[in-house]
Write an enzyme that holds these catalytic residues in place. Structure first.
Site, short mmCIF file in Angstrom:
data_model
loop_
_atom_site.label_atom_id
_atom_site.label_comp_id
_atom_site.label_asym_id
_atom_site.label_seq_id
_atom_site.Cartn_x
_atom_site.Cartn_y
_atom_site.Cartn_z
N VAL A 26 -8.74 53.57 -4.16
CA VAL A 26 -8.86 54.18 -2.84
C VAL A 26 -9.08 55.69 -2.97
O VAL A 26 -9.95 56.27 -2.31
CB VAL A 26 -7.61 53.88 -1.97
CG1 VAL A 26 -7.62 54.69 -0.67
CG2 VAL A 26 -7.53 52.39 -1.66
N THR A 101 1.25 51.19 -3.87
CA THR A 101 2.47 50.64 -3.24
C THR A 101 2.58 49.19 -3.71
O THR A 101 2.30 48.27 -2.95
CB THR A 101 2.39 50.70 -1.70
OG1 THR A 101 1.17 50.08 -1.28
CG2 THR A 101 2.43 52.11 -1.18
N ASN A 218 -5.64 42.74 7.00
CA ASN A 218 -5.64 41.99 5.74
C ASN A 218 -5.06 40.58 5.94
O ASN A 218 -5.55 39.61 5.35
CB ASN A 218 -4.86 42.75 4.67
CG ASN A 218 -5.71 43.83 4.02
OD1 ASN A 218 -6.88 43.97 4.34
ND2 ASN A 218 -5.13 44.60 3.12
N GLY A 267 -7.14 37.03 -4.00
CA GLY A 267 -6.29 37.80 -4.90
C GLY A 267 -6.54 39.27 -4.72
O GLY A 267 -6.96 39.72 -3.64
N CYS A 270 -4.44 43.77 -2.81
CA CYS A 270 -4.12 43.98 -1.39
C CYS A 270 -3.64 42.72 -0.67
O CYS A 270 -2.52 42.70 -0.15
CB CYS A 270 -5.33 44.55 -0.68
SG CYS A 270 -5.92 46.04 -1.49
N ARG A 337 -5.83 42.63 -11.02
CA ARG A 337 -4.50 42.53 -10.42
C ARG A 337 -4.45 41.31 -9.49
O ARG A 337 -5.33 41.14 -8.65
CB ARG A 337 -4.14 43.81 -9.66
CG ARG A 337 -3.80 44.97 -10.58
CD ARG A 337 -3.57 46.22 -9.80
NE ARG A 337 -4.79 46.71 -9.18
CZ ARG A 337 -4.85 47.76 -8.34
NH1 ARG A 337 -3.74 48.38 -8.01
NH2 ARG A 337 -5.99 48.15 -7.84
C1 UGA Z 1 -9.29 43.97 1.03
C2 UGA Z 1 -9.86 44.16 2.45
O1 UGA Z 1 -11.05 43.38 2.59
C3 UGA Z 1 -10.18 45.63 2.72
O2 UGA Z 1 -10.63 45.79 4.06
C4 UGA Z 1 -8.91 46.46 2.49
O3 UGA Z 1 -9.17 47.84 2.65
C5 UGA Z 1 -8.39 46.22 1.08
O4 UGA Z 1 -8.13 44.81 0.89
C6 UGA Z 1 -7.11 46.99 0.92
O5 UGA Z 1 -6.12 46.69 1.60
O6 UGA Z 1 -7.12 48.01 0.20
P1 UGA Z 1 -10.30 43.90 -1.46
O7 UGA Z 1 -8.92 43.53 -1.90
O8 UGA Z 1 -11.03 44.97 -2.18
O9 UGA Z 1 -10.30 44.35 0.09
O10 UGA Z 1 -11.19 42.59 -1.57
P2 UGA Z 1 -11.82 41.53 -0.56
O11 UGA Z 1 -13.29 41.63 -0.60
O12 UGA Z 1 -11.18 41.56 0.76
O13 UGA Z 1 -11.42 40.16 -1.29
C7 UGA Z 1 -10.04 39.77 -1.39
C8 UGA Z 1 -9.95 38.39 -2.01
O14 UGA Z 1 -10.46 37.40 -1.12
C9 UGA Z 1 -10.73 38.23 -3.30
O15 UGA Z 1 -9.95 37.49 -4.23
C10 UGA Z 1 -11.97 37.48 -2.90
O16 UGA Z 1 -12.56 36.72 -3.93
C11 UGA Z 1 -11.41 36.59 -1.80
N1 UGA Z 1 -12.43 36.13 -0.85
C12 UGA Z 1 -13.05 37.03 -0.04
C13 UGA Z 1 -12.72 34.78 -0.78
O17 UGA Z 1 -12.15 33.93 -1.50
N2 UGA Z 1 -13.64 34.36 0.15
C14 UGA Z 1 -14.28 35.23 0.98
O18 UGA Z 1 -15.11 34.77 1.80
C15 UGA Z 1 -13.99 36.59 0.89
#
Ligand code: UGA
Length: 442
Positions: A26, A101, A218, A267, A270, A337
């Site tokens: 971030v 955090t 989230n 995963g 976040c 992570r």
């Molecule tokens: C997430 C949120 O999308 C952000 O908006 C937020 O700022 C961030 O957390 C945070 O709190 O800092 P991020 O953890 O980078 O972002 O990743 P995502 O793209 O949201 O994916 C999270 C998980 O969901 C991954 O394991 C991904 O593979 C999975 N996922 C995502 C799926 O299994 N299917 C989907 O359609 C989308």
């Protein structure tokens, strides 16, 4: 993958001196975006490896387009790096807290880095400086930071971050919305001004609501993915096809396509932490958030379901060689992570399998990594598949789609694949002699 950047014009807002504390997923994009808007940014990072990489002109993380953004700031002399937050905050108009955090043992967010940084910088802040919480923090943390700083001339504002790893630069430069939570109208408008004209809607509210909005976002997205993973399980039970089902769902504008891709479970740093923290916050305040707990339970099941598919394909995991493609929690990042892929790898190792992994972000530095203990790291996907009874595709790196799958089948003991991201075409894989299992489709 890299994107080119044309130099951006300086912001219309007056130039400010800003310290960003924490050079992580971030903090670095935040520093880059603020510098691109013409501000003078100091990025404070006390971890030796991260600081030294930044000083050398490298990035300590993988994030498409970020190197260019930071290089631009550095060339324009609008980004500097320091080790000490105390040094960084000198004479600053704004200080962004972007420290980790992590999840504590009881599911609550561990605020020790936030507290520590606030206590440390308190006496050194310039009069009238605004401290901004970007880290995802439990309800009430803005007050906690204000108390730790212990000064009446300093306002604390909550400005949660919504960027995704892998698309952090685009998300930060073109936010959907900017949430600013403060009880001090002057401080709120100063922070809003920093992001003015970026195109996103501005939501001004109190700090408690701003902090809750971040968790709600989230938790909602994680629940949406758990829903589609549960639908995939149902599709398998009734013989329906999840790909077509998602088309039928997503074209409804009220539902949409985003966060509707089934996979091995969500995963990252976040979703798992923030969903656990929100359930914990609910409990503390007398609310049993059973819907969200259901989404979390469903995610645990999903990891088990994918592991069971690999075991079924292998016959017996004990002594079987399993090739794993992808270990990061999603593509376009080096972050492992709370990666579902790692959780699955650990289960395979515990069951006695010989696991050979390939991921484009793994390097020599990872050979001693604890999460990959007992696992063989290979330098290409064919090596990972060599003599394997099953290949498990766990992270959606696009390169896996374009491999010569006929050649993959030749190096395997028996061609069998568990495609936990539904990335490959089942018919084409079957034509190459593979037994194929996806998620929610056969
Ligand atoms: C997430 C949120 O999308 C952000 O908006 C937020 O700022 C961030 O957390 C945070 O709190 O800092 P991020 O953890 O980078 O972002 O990743 P995502 O793209 O949201 O994916 C999270 C998980 O969901 C991954 O394991 C991904 O593979 C999975 N996922 C995502 C799926 O299994 N299917 C989907 O359609 C989308």
């Amino acid at each position: 993958m890299s994107r080119s950047h044309t130099p951006r014009r300086a912001a219309r807002a007056p130039q400010s001196k800003i310290c960003v504390i924490g050079a992580g997923y971030v903090g670095i994009p935040t520093a880059g975006v603020l510098a691109s808007r013409g501000h003078d940014v100091v990025l404070a990072e006390r971890d030796d490896y991260r600081f030294e990489e930044l000083e050398k002109g490298n990035l300590p993380i993988v994030e498409p387009g970020l190197q260019e953004l930071i290089d631009e700031g550095r060339i324009a002399e609008r980004i500097h790096f320091v080790r000490s937050a105390v040094e960084g905050v000198q004479d600053c108009d704004f200080v962004f807290l972007c420290v980790p955090t992590p999840q504590g043992d009881d599911g609550a967010a561990d605020l020790s880095y936030v507290k520590e940084a606030s206590l440390e910088i308190g006496p050194h802040l310039a009069p009238g400086c605004v401290v901004i919480n970007k880290s995802t923090v439990p309800v009430g943390t803005a007050d906690l930071v204000a108390r730790a700083i212990g000064r009446t001339d300093i306002s604390v504002v909550s400005n949660p971050e919504f960027l995704r790893e892998g698309t952090a630069v685009a998300d930060s430069l073109h936010p959907d919305r900017i949430v600013v939570g403060s009880n001090d109208a002057h401080a709120a408008s100063a922070v809003a001004e920093l992001f003015a004209g970026m195109g996103g809607a501005m939501v001004l509210t109190d700090p408690t609501t701003a902090e809750t909005i971040k968790y709600a976002s989230n938790a909602f997205l994680a629940t949406k993915i758990s829903f589609v993973n549960a639908m995939a399980a149902l599709c398998e039970a009734v013989g329906a096809d999840i790909k077509d089902l998602v088309l039928g769902l997503g074209f409804d504008k009220r539902i949409g396509f985003e966060f509707l891709s089934p996979g091995p479970g969500w995963g990252g740093s976040c979703f798992p932490k923030d969903t656990a923290a929100l359930v914990h916050i609910g409990k503390e305040h007398g609310y049993e958030f059973s819907l969200l707990q259901g989404a979390i339970d469903c995610n645990v099941e999903q990891i088990e379901r994918v592991t069971a598919k690999i075991a079924t394909m292998a016959g017996d995991l004990k002594g079987a060689t399993i090739g794993v493609w992808g270990v990061t929690f999603k593509a376009e990042t080096d972050d492992r992570r709370s990666s579902p892929a790692i959780a699955i790898v650990r289960k395979l190792v515990d069951a006695g399998a010989r696991v050979r992994v390939y991921d484009p972000t793994l390097s020599e530095r990872d050979r001693d990594a604890e999460d990959l203990a007992g696992v063989e790291i290979t330098s290409d996907p064919f090596e990972a598949a060599r003599d394997a009874k099953v290949v498990a595709l766990l992270t959606e790196w696009q390169m896996f789609r374009w491999l010569d799958h006929a050649q993959v089948s030749e190096v395997m003991e028996v061609p069998a694949i568990v495609d936990a991201r539904n990335l490959l075409d089942p018919d084409s894989m079957k034509r190459h002699g593979f037994r194929y299992m996806g998620i929610g489709r056969s």
